[in-house]
Design a protein around this motif. Sequence first.
Motif, PDB file in Angstrom:
ATOM      1  N   HIS A 107      -4.854  18.518   2.489  1.00  0.00           N
ATOM      2  CA  HIS A 107      -5.115  18.578   3.929  1.00  0.00           C
ATOM      3  C   HIS A 107      -4.209  17.602   4.666  1.00  0.00           C
ATOM      4  CE1 HIS A 107      -7.445  15.086   2.628  1.00  0.00           C
ATOM      5  NE2 HIS A 107      -7.222  14.626   3.845  1.00  0.00           N
ATOM      6  N   GLU A 159      -7.066   8.348  -7.635  1.00  0.00           N
ATOM      7  CA  GLU A 159      -8.333   8.896  -7.154  1.00  0.00           C
ATOM      8  C   GLU A 159      -8.871   9.875  -8.188  1.00  0.00           C
ATOM      9  OE1 GLU A 159      -9.181   9.264  -3.159  1.00  0.00           O
ATOM     10  OE2 GLU A 159      -8.584   7.189  -3.551  1.00  0.00           O
ATOM     11  N   PHE A 214       1.526   5.572  -0.941  1.00  0.00           N
ATOM     12  CA  PHE A 214       1.035   6.916  -1.260  1.00  0.00           C
ATOM     13  C   PHE A 214       2.235   7.844  -1.409  1.00  0.00           C
ATOM     14  CE2 PHE A 214       1.089   6.690   3.362  1.00  0.00           C
ATOM     15  CZ  PHE A 214       1.461   7.956   3.797  1.00  0.00           C
ATOM     16  N   ARG A 248       0.870  -1.189   0.000  1.00  0.00           N
ATOM     17  CA  ARG A 248       0.000   0.000   0.000  1.00  0.00           C
ATOM     18  C   ARG A 248       0.901   1.231   0.000  1.00  0.00           C
ATOM     19  NH1 ARG A 248      -5.263   0.264   1.603  1.00  0.00           N
ATOM     20  NH2 ARG A 248      -6.016   2.136   2.647  1.00  0.00           N
ATOM     21  N   PHE A 290      -2.765   9.242  -3.472  1.00  0.00           N
ATOM     22  CA  PHE A 290      -2.910   7.930  -2.829  1.00  0.00           C
ATOM     23  C   PHE A 290      -2.892   6.874  -3.929  1.00  0.00           C
ATOM     24  CE2 PHE A 290      -5.598   4.411  -1.293  1.00  0.00           C
ATOM     25  CZ  PHE A 290      -4.843   4.042  -0.198  1.00  0.00           C
ATOM     26  N   THR A 339      -0.689  14.296   1.895  1.00  0.00           N
ATOM     27  CA  THR A 339      -0.742  13.384   0.743  1.00  0.00           C
ATOM     28  C   THR A 339      -0.873  14.174  -0.550  1.00  0.00           C
ATOM     29  OG1 THR A 339      -1.700  11.560   1.985  1.00  0.00           O
ATOM     30  CG2 THR A 339      -2.133  11.556  -0.361  1.00  0.00           C
ATOM     31  N   THR A 375      -4.346  15.130   7.829  1.00  0.00           N
ATOM     32  CA  THR A 375      -5.283  14.528   8.788  1.00  0.00           C
ATOM     33  C   THR A 375      -4.666  14.546  10.185  1.00  0.00           C
ATOM     34  OG1 THR A 375      -6.331  13.174   7.109  1.00  0.00           O
ATOM     35  CG2 THR A 375      -6.572  12.413   9.372  1.00  0.00           C
ATOM     36  N   ARG A 419      -8.905  10.843  13.718  1.00  0.00           N
ATOM     37  CA  ARG A 419     -10.082  10.146  13.198  1.00  0.00           C
ATOM     38  C   ARG A 419     -10.906   9.642  14.383  1.00  0.00           C
ATOM     39  NH1 ARG A 419      -6.041   8.691   9.544  1.00  0.00           N
ATOM     40  NH2 ARG A 419      -6.636   9.044   7.382  1.00  0.00           N
ATOM     41  N   HIS A 469       1.639  14.211   7.637  1.00  0.00           N
ATOM     42  CA  HIS A 469       2.102  14.383   6.253  1.00  0.00           C
ATOM     43  C   HIS A 469       0.993  15.029   5.437  1.00  0.00           C
ATOM     44  CE1 HIS A 469      -0.344  10.728   6.143  1.00  0.00           C
ATOM     45  NE2 HIS A 469      -0.670  11.156   4.934  1.00  0.00           N
TER      46      HIS A 469
HETATM   47  P1  2AM Z   1      -6.694  10.970   4.659  1.00  0.00           P
HETATM   48  O1  2AM Z   1      -5.730  11.289   5.759  1.00  0.00           O
HETATM   49  O2  2AM Z   1      -7.534  12.107   4.253  1.00  0.00           O
HETATM   50  O3  2AM Z   1      -7.476   9.709   4.929  1.00  0.00           O
HETATM   51  C1  2AM Z   1      -2.434   7.387   3.760  1.00  0.00           C
HETATM   52  O4  2AM Z   1      -3.590   6.652   3.985  1.00  0.00           O
HETATM   53  C2  2AM Z   1      -2.761   8.716   3.156  1.00  0.00           C
HETATM   54  O5  2AM Z   1      -3.435   8.544   1.907  1.00  0.00           O
HETATM   55  C3  2AM Z   1      -3.645   9.605   4.005  1.00  0.00           C
HETATM   56  O6  2AM Z   1      -3.151  10.924   3.948  1.00  0.00           O
HETATM   57  C4  2AM Z   1      -4.985   9.499   3.344  1.00  0.00           C
HETATM   58  O7  2AM Z   1      -5.763  10.654   3.396  1.00  0.00           O
HETATM   59  C5  2AM Z   1      -4.619   9.309   1.910  1.00  0.00           C
HETATM   60  N1  2AM Z   1      -5.709   8.692   1.152  1.00  0.00           N
HETATM   61  C6  2AM Z   1      -6.350   9.233   0.094  1.00  0.00           C
HETATM   62  N2  2AM Z   1      -7.266   8.393  -0.383  1.00  0.00           N
HETATM   63  C7  2AM Z   1      -7.239   7.295   0.398  1.00  0.00           C
HETATM   64  C8  2AM Z   1      -7.974   6.069   0.413  1.00  0.00           C
HETATM   65  N3  2AM Z   1      -8.911   5.784  -0.510  1.00  0.00           N
HETATM   66  N4  2AM Z   1      -7.693   5.180   1.379  1.00  0.00           N
HETATM   67  C9  2AM Z   1      -6.743   5.432   2.299  1.00  0.00           C
HETATM   68  N5  2AM Z   1      -6.009   6.557   2.331  1.00  0.00           N
HETATM   69  C10 2AM Z   1      -6.253   7.480   1.392  1.00  0.00           C
END
Ligand code: 2AM
Length: 183
Positions: free
Chosen positions: A133, A126, A14, A12, A55, A52, A135, A138, A50
């Motif tokens: 942004h 995506e 990113f 996995r 992804f 992103t 994160t 959660r 971090h």
């Molecule tokens: P997020 O923090 O908004 O969830 C690692 O998971 C990074 O990839 C995170 O910054 C996450 O964003 C981003 N990300 C983007 N699309 C994702 C997806 N479909 N599933 C998991 N992580 C995603």
Amino acid sequence: MIGGAVYHPSMRLFIAILFPEDTVDRIASIRDSIHDLSSSGSFSPRENLHLTLEFLGECSAAERDMAAEAMEASVCRPFTMTMDRTGSFPRPDGDIWWLGCREEKALMALQGKLHRELSQRGLKLEKRRYRPHVTLGRRVFSSAVAGGIEPIVSAVSSFSLILSERGERGMVYTPLHTVVLPS
Ligand code: 2AM
């Protein structure tokens, strides 16, 4: 080999901007102020903070190598970026809290170029519009109020391909490849 199939391990991945320590300090202090007003939540540990850029999800070794190539093809001059607000998305199991980045030209240009270079190499990306942004947490139940913050201006001098693995104590992120932006 099982039934003639070749086993391809997948990982996995990113691509993200990792911040200098002084920026991490400021982001962590905003995260902590939300944490202090929360009854529960899973907050990003300091080492996982971090931004992103893209992804990639589950990738083969060949896709990992193509992603690294796409990153090299996206090199740009170093730039600065700005984080200027907190926000939250409501979820039934607790909200997602994030730090919003201004959609500045240099940041958006790097993300756009990277997106094109990755898709030209056949990587599945995506389709949603990119909203930069960081994160912070959660599944958060908090009385914190989202809004503007004293802007955090941060230098961007590299970006990295990151392996995401589930560890015993949460997600573990390991940079596999880093592109340093030439000044
Ligand atoms: P997020 O923090 O908004 O969830 C690692 O998971 C990074 O990839 C995170 O910054 C996450 O964003 C981003 N990300 C983007 N699309 C994702 C997806 N479909 N599933 C998991 N992580 C995603």
